[in-house]
Every structure is written in structure tokens, then in C-alpha cells.
Design an enzyme around this catalytic site. Sequence first.
Site, PDB file in Angstrom:
ATOM      1  N   CYS A  23       9.732   2.104   4.197  1.00 47.45           N
ATOM      2  CA  CYS A  23       9.327   1.596   2.897  1.00 47.45           C
ATOM      3  C   CYS A  23       9.047   2.638   1.629  1.00 47.45           C
ATOM      4  CB  CYS A  23       7.870   0.730   3.046  1.00 47.45           C
ATOM      5  SG  CYS A  23       7.923  -0.564   4.253  1.00 47.45           S
TER       6      CYS A  23
ATOM      7  N   ASP B 148       1.586   0.482   1.856  1.00 46.14           N
ATOM      8  CA  ASP B 148       1.483  -0.258   3.217  1.00 46.14           C
ATOM      9  C   ASP B 148       0.545   0.956   4.040  1.00 46.14           C
ATOM     10  OD1 ASP B 148       3.633  -1.735   2.089  1.00 46.14           O
ATOM     11  OD2 ASP B 148       5.123  -1.046   3.477  1.00 46.14           O
TER      12      ASP B 148
ATOM     13  N   LYS C 161       4.479  -8.253   1.211  1.00 42.04           N
ATOM     14  CA  LYS C 161       6.118  -8.072   0.932  1.00 42.04           C
ATOM     15  C   LYS C 161       6.570  -8.405   2.530  1.00 42.04           C
ATOM     16  CE  LYS C 161       6.088  -3.153   0.649  1.00 42.04           C
ATOM     17  NZ  LYS C 161       6.954  -2.787   2.048  1.00 42.04           N
TER      18      LYS C 161
END
Length: 188
Positions: free
Chosen positions: A113, A22, A82
Site C-alpha cells: 500500500c 493502514d 479502501k
Amino acid sequence: MPEPIINPLLMTPLNTVLLVIDMQEKLVPLVDSSEKVLWNVRRLIDGAGILGVPALGTEQYRKGLGATVAPLAEKLGEMPDKLHFSACDAVASQLQQLERPKVLICGIEAHVCVQQTALDLVALGYEVFLAVDAVGARFRKDKRIALRRMESSGVTLTTVEAALFEWCRVAGTPEFKQISQLVREEGP
């Protein structure tokens, strides 16, 4: 010449996958020491490329948080979008196909995450490593506590430089010279 020692504790280009979590346009600027984190993630990706370590990336809710930042996106290629904080579901099939027992994680945010992915990977039986200088969060306390929690749950903490040299393993090769250049780069 004696056979090299095969140490199951070490990461190698044949047993490790790099997972970049991310590193997105709207998240990266919010992270504490974001320039340093971004620089270190890029060096890991470059080192993985030099040494043949597969590198996977993920994006959390791309529609809201944007794409992976340009310097990294072009190096990682196609990435799954996601919604779950853990990246495990998004990369499970790729990890199974690669059949490598070790995963080195970097990215953001450490306490969301990254942490959930690391804990899920440990639960699935992977040996998980975390490059602490290539992981970030908005607040230092969140990162600090996340690192402690992950380490107490079986994640091995390391640094970018340590990981690069661990993958490289030996001096005097063309790859070593390239890795040495990455390590000597002037940071932000």
C-alpha cells in the site's frame, strides 16, 4: 532582518500533507520492528498537529484487518476504508481540497500500500516524501527493496526527525520546544 529563503525543495507546514497508511490492528503486530514504526508514526502525527500540517489516514479493508490502532485513530479522526492497495483514490478529494504539492507518507506495508500510493502520487505530480523509520513491512527485504524502488521512481527518503525539524524550520519558538520534546522522547 533579511527575508527567509523560500526553498522549493523543503517541506513546510503550508505545502505538505501527512498521509498515514493502514496502521491497523491486525497488521501492525505482524510488521518487523512494529513498536518502533508505531512510535515514529505517532510522533509524526503529533508533530503535524503542533505545526498545523494536515494529517490524513486510510484503512485497508477494515472488516478484515480491523481499525487503525487506538493511539493513532483518535489523533487522525475519520478515515476512508479502501480496497485498492493505493490510497490515492481514497484521499484524492481531500488532497485536492488542501492544494498542497508535497505529501509525506508513513505506514504499512512498505512494499504494497505504501509503495503503490507513493508511485501513484508521483504519477499525479505530487512531490512525495517517505519517512523511512515510520514505514514497515513484515519482512525486512520487502521494505528494503520497496524503499529502493520508490527512491528510484522519484520519492524523497527522509526520517521522522528530519521531517519534524524541516517542518519547524526555526529554533526558539514554542512550536520548536514541543518538536524538540518529540525528538528527545525515549523510543521503544
